[in-house]
Design a protein around this motif. Structure first.
Motif, PDB file in Angstrom:
ATOM      1  N   GLY A 188      -4.342   5.920  10.704  1.00 35.56           N
ATOM      2  CA  GLY A 188      -3.287   6.908  10.938  1.00 35.56           C
ATOM      3  C   GLY A 188      -2.681   7.433   9.657  1.00 35.56           C
ATOM      4  O   GLY A 188      -2.335   8.614   9.564  1.00 35.56           O
ATOM      5  N   SER A 189      -2.566   6.580   8.634  1.00 32.92           N
ATOM      6  CA  SER A 189      -1.998   7.024   7.363  1.00 32.92           C
ATOM      7  C   SER A 189      -2.949   7.931   6.607  1.00 32.92           C
ATOM      8  O   SER A 189      -2.525   8.913   5.980  1.00 32.92           O
ATOM      9  CB  SER A 189      -1.642   5.809   6.502  1.00 32.92           C
ATOM     10  N   LEU A 190      -4.249   7.638   6.658  1.00 31.65           N
ATOM     11  CA  LEU A 190      -5.218   8.460   5.949  1.00 31.65           C
ATOM     12  C   LEU A 190      -5.433   9.812   6.619  1.00 31.65           C
ATOM     13  O   LEU A 190      -5.796  10.789   5.958  1.00 31.65           O
ATOM     14  CB  LEU A 190      -6.556   7.716   5.845  1.00 31.65           C
ATOM     15  N   LEU A 191      -5.217   9.897   7.914  1.00 34.59           N
ATOM     16  CA  LEU A 191      -5.406  11.153   8.631  1.00 34.59           C
ATOM     17  C   LEU A 191      -4.182  12.060   8.571  1.00 34.59           C
ATOM     18  O   LEU A 191      -4.248  13.206   9.034  1.00 34.59           O
ATOM     19  CB  LEU A 191      -5.768  10.875  10.093  1.00 34.59           C
ATOM     20  N   THR A 192      -3.095  11.575   8.040  1.00 34.87           N
ATOM     21  CA  THR A 192      -1.875  12.374   7.938  1.00 34.87           C
ATOM     22  C   THR A 192      -1.457  12.480   6.471  1.00 34.87           C
ATOM     23  O   THR A 192      -2.062  11.870   5.592  1.00 34.87           O
ATOM     24  CB  THR A 192      -0.742  11.744   8.773  1.00 34.87           C
ATOM     25  N   SER A 193      -0.428  13.253   6.233  1.00 36.61           N
ATOM     26  CA  SER A 193       0.010  13.495   4.853  1.00 36.61           C
ATOM     27  C   SER A 193       0.641  12.240   4.256  1.00 36.61           C
ATOM     28  O   SER A 193       1.327  11.495   4.958  1.00 36.61           O
ATOM     29  CB  SER A 193       1.025  14.642   4.827  1.00 36.61           C
ATOM     30  N   PRO A 194       0.427  12.011   2.954  1.00 37.53           N
ATOM     31  CA  PRO A 194       0.996  10.811   2.313  1.00 37.53           C
ATOM     32  C   PRO A 194       2.497  10.957   2.119  1.00 37.53           C
ATOM     33  O   PRO A 194       3.030  12.070   2.078  1.00 37.53           O
ATOM     34  CB  PRO A 194       0.254  10.762   0.976  1.00 37.53           C
ATOM     35  N   PRO A 195       3.206   9.853   2.000  1.00 38.85           N
ATOM     36  CA  PRO A 195       4.644   9.933   1.746  1.00 38.85           C
ATOM     37  C   PRO A 195       4.936  10.423   0.330  1.00 38.85           C
ATOM     38  O   PRO A 195       4.139  10.222  -0.590  1.00 38.85           O
ATOM     39  CB  PRO A 195       5.127   8.482   1.947  1.00 38.85           C
TER      40      PRO A 195
ATOM     41  N   TRP B  10       0.856  -1.191   0.000  1.00 36.43           N
ATOM     42  CA  TRP B  10       0.000   0.000   0.000  1.00 36.43           C
ATOM     43  C   TRP B  10       0.887   1.235   0.000  1.00 36.43           C
ATOM     44  O   TRP B  10       1.611   1.487   0.961  1.00 36.43           O
ATOM     45  CB  TRP B  10      -0.912  -0.008   1.223  1.00 36.43           C
ATOM     46  N   GLN B  11       0.807   2.017  -1.071  1.00 35.89           N
ATOM     47  CA  GLN B  11       1.667   3.189  -1.207  1.00 35.89           C
ATOM     48  C   GLN B  11       1.305   4.314  -0.248  1.00 35.89           C
ATOM     49  O   GLN B  11       2.137   5.168   0.036  1.00 35.89           O
ATOM     50  CB  GLN B  11       1.607   3.717  -2.643  1.00 35.89           C
ATOM     51  N   ARG B  12       0.079   4.313   0.242  1.00 28.87           N
ATOM     52  CA  ARG B  12      -0.389   5.417   1.088  1.00 28.87           C
ATOM     53  C   ARG B  12       0.096   5.302   2.530  1.00 28.87           C
ATOM     54  O   ARG B  12       0.040   6.265   3.292  1.00 28.87           O
ATOM     55  CB  ARG B  12      -1.921   5.449   1.044  1.00 28.87           C
ATOM     56  N   ALA B  13       0.582   4.120   2.925  1.00 30.16           N
ATOM     57  CA  ALA B  13       1.053   3.948   4.302  1.00 30.16           C
ATOM     58  C   ALA B  13       2.251   4.851   4.564  1.00 30.16           C
ATOM     59  O   ALA B  13       3.150   4.975   3.728  1.00 30.16           O
ATOM     60  CB  ALA B  13       1.429   2.492   4.545  1.00 30.16           C
ATOM     61  N   ASN B  14       2.246   5.494   5.728  1.00 33.16           N
ATOM     62  CA  ASN B  14       3.338   6.407   6.052  1.00 33.16           C
ATOM     63  C   ASN B  14       3.904   6.086   7.437  1.00 33.16           C
ATOM     64  O   ASN B  14       3.487   5.134   8.108  1.00 33.16           O
ATOM     65  CB  ASN B  14       2.866   7.865   5.990  1.00 33.16           C
ATOM     66  N   GLU B  15       4.864   6.893   7.853  1.00 34.79           N
ATOM     67  CA  GLU B  15       5.584   6.640   9.095  1.00 34.79           C
ATOM     68  C   GLU B  15       4.689   6.785  10.329  1.00 34.79           C
ATOM     69  O   GLU B  15       4.752   5.970  11.251  1.00 34.79           O
ATOM     70  CB  GLU B  15       6.767   7.599   9.196  1.00 34.79           C
ATOM     71  N   LYS B  16       3.835   7.807  10.342  1.00 32.51           N
ATOM     72  CA  LYS B  16       2.984   8.023  11.526  1.00 32.51           C
ATOM     73  C   LYS B  16       1.970   6.904  11.692  1.00 32.51           C
ATOM     74  O   LYS B  16       1.708   6.443  12.814  1.00 32.51           O
ATOM     75  CB  LYS B  16       2.286   9.378  11.392  1.00 32.51           C
ATOM     76  N   GLY B  17       1.378   6.456  10.580  1.00 31.44           N
ATOM     77  CA  GLY B  17       0.443   5.343  10.673  1.00 31.44           C
ATOM     78  C   GLY B  17       1.119   4.078  11.168  1.00 31.44           C
ATOM     79  O   GLY B  17       0.564   3.340  12.002  1.00 31.44           O
ATOM     80  N   ALA B  18       2.332   3.804  10.678  1.00 27.87           N
ATOM     81  CA  ALA B  18       3.069   2.627  11.132  1.00 27.87           C
ATOM     82  C   ALA B  18       3.432   2.738  12.610  1.00 27.87           C
ATOM     83  O   ALA B  18       3.369   1.746  13.359  1.00 27.87           O
ATOM     84  CB  ALA B  18       4.325   2.445  10.287  1.00 27.87           C
ATOM     85  N   PHE B  19       3.791   3.943  13.053  1.00 26.95           N
ATOM     86  CA  PHE B  19       4.159   4.131  14.461  1.00 26.95           C
ATOM     87  C   PHE B  19       2.984   3.837  15.377  1.00 26.95           C
ATOM     88  O   PHE B  19       3.109   3.079  16.351  1.00 26.95           O
ATOM     89  CB  PHE B  19       4.661   5.560  14.669  1.00 26.95           C
ATOM     90  N   TRP B  20       1.822   4.427  15.073  1.00 22.16           N
ATOM     91  CA  TRP B  20       0.662   4.222  15.945  1.00 22.16           C
ATOM     92  C   TRP B  20       0.119   2.795  15.839  1.00 22.16           C
ATOM     93  O   TRP B  20      -0.351   2.230  16.815  1.00 22.16           O
ATOM     94  CB  TRP B  20      -0.425   5.241  15.611  1.00 22.16           C
ATOM     95  N   GLY B  21       0.193   2.199  14.652  1.00 20.48           N
ATOM     96  CA  GLY B  21      -0.225   0.808  14.524  1.00 20.48           C
ATOM     97  C   GLY B  21       0.643  -0.126  15.343  1.00 20.48           C
ATOM     98  O   GLY B  21       0.141  -1.034  16.018  1.00 20.48           O
TER      99      GLY B  21
END
Length: 239
Positions: free
Chosen positions: A174-181, A107-118
């Motif tokens: 978390g990825s959708l609520l923050t900016s994409p990479p 999934w290209q939309r996954a970012n660092e903040k989403g991974a951190f909170w997950g």
């Protein structure tokens, strides 16, 4: 084990011990390297190779001591069965990492903040179950089960599926609520960007990727799909 003949039983025990030793040595080596390079080297930036090597060996000695001291805890949980205990611990800690890895690759939309909170939420939930298993061991055969519902009603393999879905949902939210990479950050790191880069290179006439490499890449991909299907079948059958 009791259903196997004497020779095959010994062979199976040897295989299990070899697998256990391989797992422990990889864990000790990774933990030692993590502590030495990420913690000790930051505390002592000018430490030489000899000092780092000595610290790494001392860390392994400490980990072995902790492992030996943990044996009474193991005997008091999961009826003293090492395999069941290892699978229970893995089912509580591995699903968040697996969910982040799968989403990060596909999934290209996954970012660092989403991974951190997950990862944070998943490990917190998994660690909570581990603590509850330590405080409320499984009852003996014939005794009433007074453990919390999360232990008595949900098998640890089923809990792994729930934890995987929960961690993935937190990563997605978390990825959708923050900016994409940015495109540069995921270049050659996801399945789709890697395929796109290979296609662009083929159109440009880049001869650095011969046809045989593409053939073996397809073979490896096919084997990975077969192994994944086999693991899912065995997981669902024995769960």
């Amino acid at each position: 084990m009791e259903l196997m003949p004497v020779g095959l039983r010994g062979l199976m025990i040897a295989v299990m011990m070899a697998a256990l030793m391989s797992s422990l040595t990889s864990i000790f080596n990774s933990s030692s390297a993590l502590f030495t390079m990420d913690i000790w080297k930051r505390l002592r930036p000018h430490a030489g190779e000899r000092e780092l090597l000595l610290v790494g060996r001392l860390v392994i000695v400490v980990l072995v001591g902790v492992s030996v001291a943990w044996i009474p805890v193991l005997q008091g949980s999961s009826s003293g069965q090492l395999f069941v205990y290892m699978q229970s611990v893995t089912s509580s800690l591995a699903p968040p990492v697996t969910a982040i890895f799968v989403l990060g690759v596909f999934w290209q939309r996954a970012n660092e903040k989403g991974a951190f909170w997950g990862l944070l939420v998943g490990l917190a939930v998994g660690a909570t179950r581990l603590v509850l298993e330590f405080l409320h061991p499984a009852p003996l055969c014939g005794e009433p089960d007074t453990r919390p519902a999360i232990l008595g009603s949900i098998h640890y393999l089923h809990f792994a599926i729930v934890l995987f879905v929960l961690s993935g949902a937190v990563v997605v939210a978390g990825s959708l609520l923050t900016s994409p990479p940015q495109g540069v950050q995921i270049e050659n790191l996801t399945w789709w960007t890697l395929a796109r880069d290979q296609a662009l290179g083929a159109k440009a006439g880049d001869g650095r990727a011969p046809q045989k490499h593409a053939f073996w890449a397809r073979v490896c991909g096919f084997n990975a799909i077969v192994l994944l299907c086999a693991n899912i079948f065995l997981y669902a059958y024995f769960a």
